[in-house]
Structures are given as structure tokens and as C-alpha cells.
Design an enzyme around this catalytic site. Structure first.
Site, mmCIF file in Angstrom:
data_model
loop_
_atom_site.group_PDB
_atom_site.id
_atom_site.type_symbol
_atom_site.label_atom_id
_atom_site.label_comp_id
_atom_site.label_asym_id
_atom_site.label_seq_id
_atom_site.Cartn_x
_atom_site.Cartn_y
_atom_site.Cartn_z
ATOM 1 N N LYS A 199 1.010 13.704 5.996
ATOM 2 C CA LYS A 199 1.884 14.669 5.353
ATOM 3 C C LYS A 199 2.294 14.205 3.967
ATOM 4 O O LYS A 199 2.839 14.958 3.175
ATOM 5 C CB LYS A 199 3.157 14.851 6.197
ATOM 6 C CG LYS A 199 2.887 15.343 7.605
ATOM 7 C CD LYS A 199 4.204 15.323 8.433
ATOM 8 C CE LYS A 199 3.916 14.673 9.737
ATOM 9 N NZ LYS A 199 5.049 14.372 10.560
ATOM 10 N N GLY A 200 2.078 12.928 3.704
ATOM 11 C CA GLY A 200 2.627 12.311 2.507
ATOM 12 C C GLY A 200 2.222 12.953 1.186
ATOM 13 O O GLY A 200 2.981 12.932 0.224
ATOM 14 N N GLU A 213 -4.082 11.806 -2.087
ATOM 15 C CA GLU A 213 -3.307 10.906 -1.240
ATOM 16 C C GLU A 213 -1.974 10.584 -1.902
ATOM 17 O O GLU A 213 -1.865 10.603 -3.132
ATOM 18 C CB GLU A 213 -4.079 9.589 -1.068
ATOM 19 C CG GLU A 213 -4.672 9.369 0.303
ATOM 20 C CD GLU A 213 -3.654 9.018 1.388
ATOM 21 O OE1 GLU A 213 -2.524 9.562 1.392
ATOM 22 O OE2 GLU A 213 -4.004 8.217 2.255
ATOM 23 N N ASP A 214 -0.979 10.249 -1.101
ATOM 24 C CA ASP A 214 0.293 9.812 -1.674
ATOM 25 C C ASP A 214 0.176 8.407 -2.256
ATOM 26 O O ASP A 214 0.595 8.138 -3.368
ATOM 27 C CB ASP A 214 1.438 9.909 -0.644
ATOM 28 C CG ASP A 214 1.146 9.196 0.682
ATOM 29 O OD1 ASP A 214 0.037 8.649 0.858
ATOM 30 O OD2 ASP A 214 2.038 9.191 1.540
ATOM 31 N N ASP A 238 -2.838 1.929 -0.229
ATOM 32 C CA ASP A 238 -2.192 0.679 0.161
ATOM 33 C C ASP A 238 -3.300 -0.297 0.588
ATOM 34 O O ASP A 238 -3.976 -0.855 -0.275
ATOM 35 C CB ASP A 238 -1.190 1.003 1.278
ATOM 36 C CG ASP A 238 -0.293 -0.148 1.654
ATOM 37 O OD1 ASP A 238 0.060 -0.944 0.759
ATOM 38 O OD2 ASP A 238 0.075 -0.267 2.834
ATOM 39 N N LYS A 251 -1.000 0.543 -4.700
ATOM 40 C CA LYS A 251 -0.489 -0.819 -4.488
ATOM 41 C C LYS A 251 -1.686 -1.743 -4.322
ATOM 42 O O LYS A 251 -2.045 -2.126 -3.214
ATOM 43 C CB LYS A 251 0.337 -0.862 -3.191
ATOM 44 C CG LYS A 251 1.812 -0.594 -3.360
ATOM 45 C CD LYS A 251 2.607 -1.089 -2.156
ATOM 46 C CE LYS A 251 2.758 -0.013 -1.121
ATOM 47 N NZ LYS A 251 3.727 -0.367 -0.045
ATOM 48 N N PHE A 303 7.930 -1.360 -0.392
ATOM 49 C CA PHE A 303 7.824 -0.158 0.422
ATOM 50 C C PHE A 303 8.626 0.958 -0.236
ATOM 51 O O PHE A 303 9.820 0.823 -0.470
ATOM 52 C CB PHE A 303 8.309 -0.413 1.847
ATOM 53 C CG PHE A 303 7.844 0.662 2.783
ATOM 54 C CD1 PHE A 303 6.573 0.617 3.323
ATOM 55 C CD2 PHE A 303 8.662 1.750 3.076
ATOM 56 C CE1 PHE A 303 6.117 1.633 4.161
ATOM 57 C CE2 PHE A 303 8.218 2.770 3.914
ATOM 58 C CZ PHE A 303 6.946 2.709 4.457
ATOM 59 N N VAL A 304 7.937 2.047 -0.532
ATOM 60 C CA VAL A 304 8.588 3.126 -1.275
ATOM 61 C C VAL A 304 8.664 4.412 -0.446
ATOM 62 O O VAL A 304 7.839 4.648 0.431
ATOM 63 C CB VAL A 304 7.862 3.419 -2.610
ATOM 64 C CG1 VAL A 304 8.050 2.272 -3.587
ATOM 65 C CG2 VAL A 304 6.372 3.678 -2.391
ATOM 66 N N ARG A 322 11.278 12.008 2.758
ATOM 67 C CA ARG A 322 10.207 12.690 2.029
ATOM 68 C C ARG A 322 10.769 13.598 0.942
ATOM 69 O O ARG A 322 10.092 13.928 -0.025
ATOM 70 C CB ARG A 322 9.360 13.537 2.994
ATOM 71 C CG ARG A 322 8.541 12.736 3.989
ATOM 72 C CD ARG A 322 7.480 13.615 4.631
ATOM 73 N NE ARG A 322 6.964 13.071 5.881
ATOM 74 C CZ ARG A 322 5.949 12.213 5.967
ATOM 75 N NH1 ARG A 322 5.367 11.777 4.870
ATOM 76 N NH2 ARG A 322 5.536 11.780 7.132
HETATM 77 P P1 IMP Z 1 -3.543 2.542 3.772
HETATM 78 O O1 IMP Z 1 -4.505 3.035 4.807
HETATM 79 O O2 IMP Z 1 -2.990 1.182 4.131
HETATM 80 O O3 IMP Z 1 -4.074 2.579 2.367
HETATM 81 O O4 IMP Z 1 -2.269 3.427 3.890
HETATM 82 C C1 IMP Z 1 -2.148 4.658 3.408
HETATM 83 C C2 IMP Z 1 -0.980 5.356 4.057
HETATM 84 O O5 IMP Z 1 0.051 4.468 4.469
HETATM 85 C C3 IMP Z 1 -0.331 6.263 3.046
HETATM 86 O O6 IMP Z 1 -0.938 7.511 3.055
HETATM 87 C C4 IMP Z 1 1.105 6.288 3.495
HETATM 88 O O7 IMP Z 1 1.307 7.314 4.445
HETATM 89 C C5 IMP Z 1 1.334 4.946 4.159
HETATM 90 N N1 IMP Z 1 2.004 4.002 3.222
HETATM 91 C C6 IMP Z 1 1.482 2.910 2.639
HETATM 92 N N2 IMP Z 1 2.375 2.294 1.842
HETATM 93 C C7 IMP Z 1 3.501 3.034 1.937
HETATM 94 C C8 IMP Z 1 4.800 2.927 1.322
HETATM 95 O O8 IMP Z 1 5.124 2.027 0.513
HETATM 96 N N3 IMP Z 1 5.697 3.880 1.668
HETATM 97 C C9 IMP Z 1 5.406 4.901 2.526
HETATM 98 N N4 IMP Z 1 4.216 5.043 3.111
HETATM 99 C C10 IMP Z 1 3.268 4.108 2.821
HETATM 100 MG MG MG Z 2 3.285 7.882 6.064
#
Ligand code: IMP
Ligand code: MG
Length: 186
Positions: A51-52, A107-108, A111, A139, A160-161, A173
Site C-alpha cells: 500500500k505504501g 515503490e515507496d 530498502d 536506502k 526507519f521512516v 501513512r
Molecule cells: P525491501 O524489500 O527490503 O526493499 O523493502 C521494501 C518495503 O519495505 C517497502 O515497500 C516498505 O513497505 C518497507 N520498508 C522498508 N523500509 C521502510 C521504512 O523505513 N519505513 C517504512 N517501510 C519501509
Molecule cells: Mg510497509
């Protein structure tokens, strides 16, 4: 800035503004302009990762001066809280085919990169004409998979944001700024 009542912080949690809404607006416009230039005269199909990304996508698509269409996909890679389980699962698939379309996955935040690399693998098999990634935040210090955003709003440190679509356990959100949330040790 500390959290005020109404911003949804509980006792023991503090919110500090990292990126103000005016900077987000400005940057979203710049990213949209880049996309408009890159795909001049063509249609782009934006896929928001629920949903981000919903708030970023809503603002971004309105600034793109091209023919557009949108769809959404939902995955779950995170358990509750801050740490990725490392396992990505498809919760909601696309409504329609992406064959021969100029697809931008929205994507939001990038990470570890696990979510986006999984989605790129799944979507690539469906033979889009072009497959790009737009992420509001990046990040890079947390990366496990070697993936890059083609359009990145802001590169941020390893904090963490929340806000502008990003959540902590489904909360925050609705914040208009991107904020760092300090949480009690888990
Ligand atoms: P990844 O698979 O580790 O790249 O994570 C991606 C997903 O993790 C994002 O779409 C977010 O929903 C969540 N996420 C990663 N870092 C943060 C953060 O700092 N705050 C909130 N959600 C995060
Ligand atoms: Mg999330």
C-alpha cells in the site's frame, strides 16, 4: 520536531521531519518531468506497489504529461515492525496484461531490494516493452539485492521512516511529511 497529538504517535514514540511536504512536491514534479521526457509521445503504465506507494503514485501520475494508465500489485515481505522476513509473497496480482507496455513500477522505498527484485522477475516474464522502477525513497546502505531505481526521489540514511504512504504497523501513512520515527528497542 517532536510528534504532536493528532499525528498519531503514542507515548514513547517521536516523529522527526526528514523531508518536508514542499520538498516532496517539488521532487515529485521533477521525477514526473523526467518520465514525461523519457517517454515523449508514448503511453506509460504505472504499477503501484500497495500500500505504501499509493500516495506517491497519486501525486506522480497527475504530474506526468503523457497518456497514462495505472494498476496495482500487492506483496508482503515484511512481518510486523521494521525487519524484513526476506520472504516475498504476491497478495494481489495485476488486473490486466502488461505485454508491450512501457511499465513503471512505483515503490515507496527501496530498502533491501528483495521486494523489487522479486517483482521485476515476475513482471519481466510478462514481456513488457520497457520495465522501469520509480521509488520515492532509496536506502542504499541496506541493500541485499543489487537493484537500482531508474527514478529516485530522495536517497536517505538508514533510518526507519513513515508518512506520505509509508507505515509502521499500518500507522502514519497519512503524514504529509516523511518523518523518522524513533521506536522503543524491540
Ligand atoms: P525491501 O524489500 O527490503 O526493499 O523493502 C521494501 C518495503 O519495505 C517497502 O515497500 C516498505 O513497505 C518497507 N520498508 C522498508 N523500509 C521502510 C521504512 O523505513 N519505513 C517504512 N517501510 C519501509
Ligand atoms: Mg510497509
Amino acid at each position: 520536531m517532536a510528534a504532536r497529538a493528532g499525528q498519531g504517535a503514542s507515548p514513547g514514540q517521536e516523529l522527526r521531519v526528514l523531508i518536508r511536504r514542499a520538498s516532496i512536491q517539488r521532487r515529485v514534479r521533477e521525477v514526473a518531468l523526467e518520465i514525461t521526457r523519457d517517454f515523449s509521445g508514448q503511453r506509460v503504465h504505472l504499477i503501484g506497489v500497495l500500500k505504501g506507494a499509493c500516495i506517491f503514485l497519486s501525486d506522480l501520475v497527475r504530474e506526468i504529461d503523457l497518456e497514462t494508465s495505472i494498476d496495482f500489485i500487492a506483496v508482503s515481505s515484511y512481518g510486523k515492525g521494521r525487519e524484513s522476513s526476506g520472504q516475498v509473497r504476491l497478495l494481489k496480482d495485476l488486473d490486466s496484461s502488461i505485454a508491450d507496455l512501457n511499465v513503471i513500477l512505483v515503490e515507496d522505498i527501496l530498502d533491501t531490494g528483495l521486494t523489487i527484485s522479486y517483482l521485476l522477475r515476475v513482471l519481466e516474464q510478462r514481456k513488457p516493452k520497457v520495465l522501469r522502477v520509480a521509488a520515492l525513497l532509496d536506502k542504499p546502505s541496506r541493500r541485499v539485492k543489487d537493484v537500482k531505481g531508474d527514478y529516485v526521489g530522495f536517497t536517505i540514511p538508514n533510518e526507519f521512516v513513515v508518512g506520505y504512504g509509508l507505515d509502521f504497523n499500518e500507522r502514519f501513512r497519512n503524514l504529509k511529511d516523511v518523518c523518522v520515527v524513533s521506536l522503543p528497542a524491540e
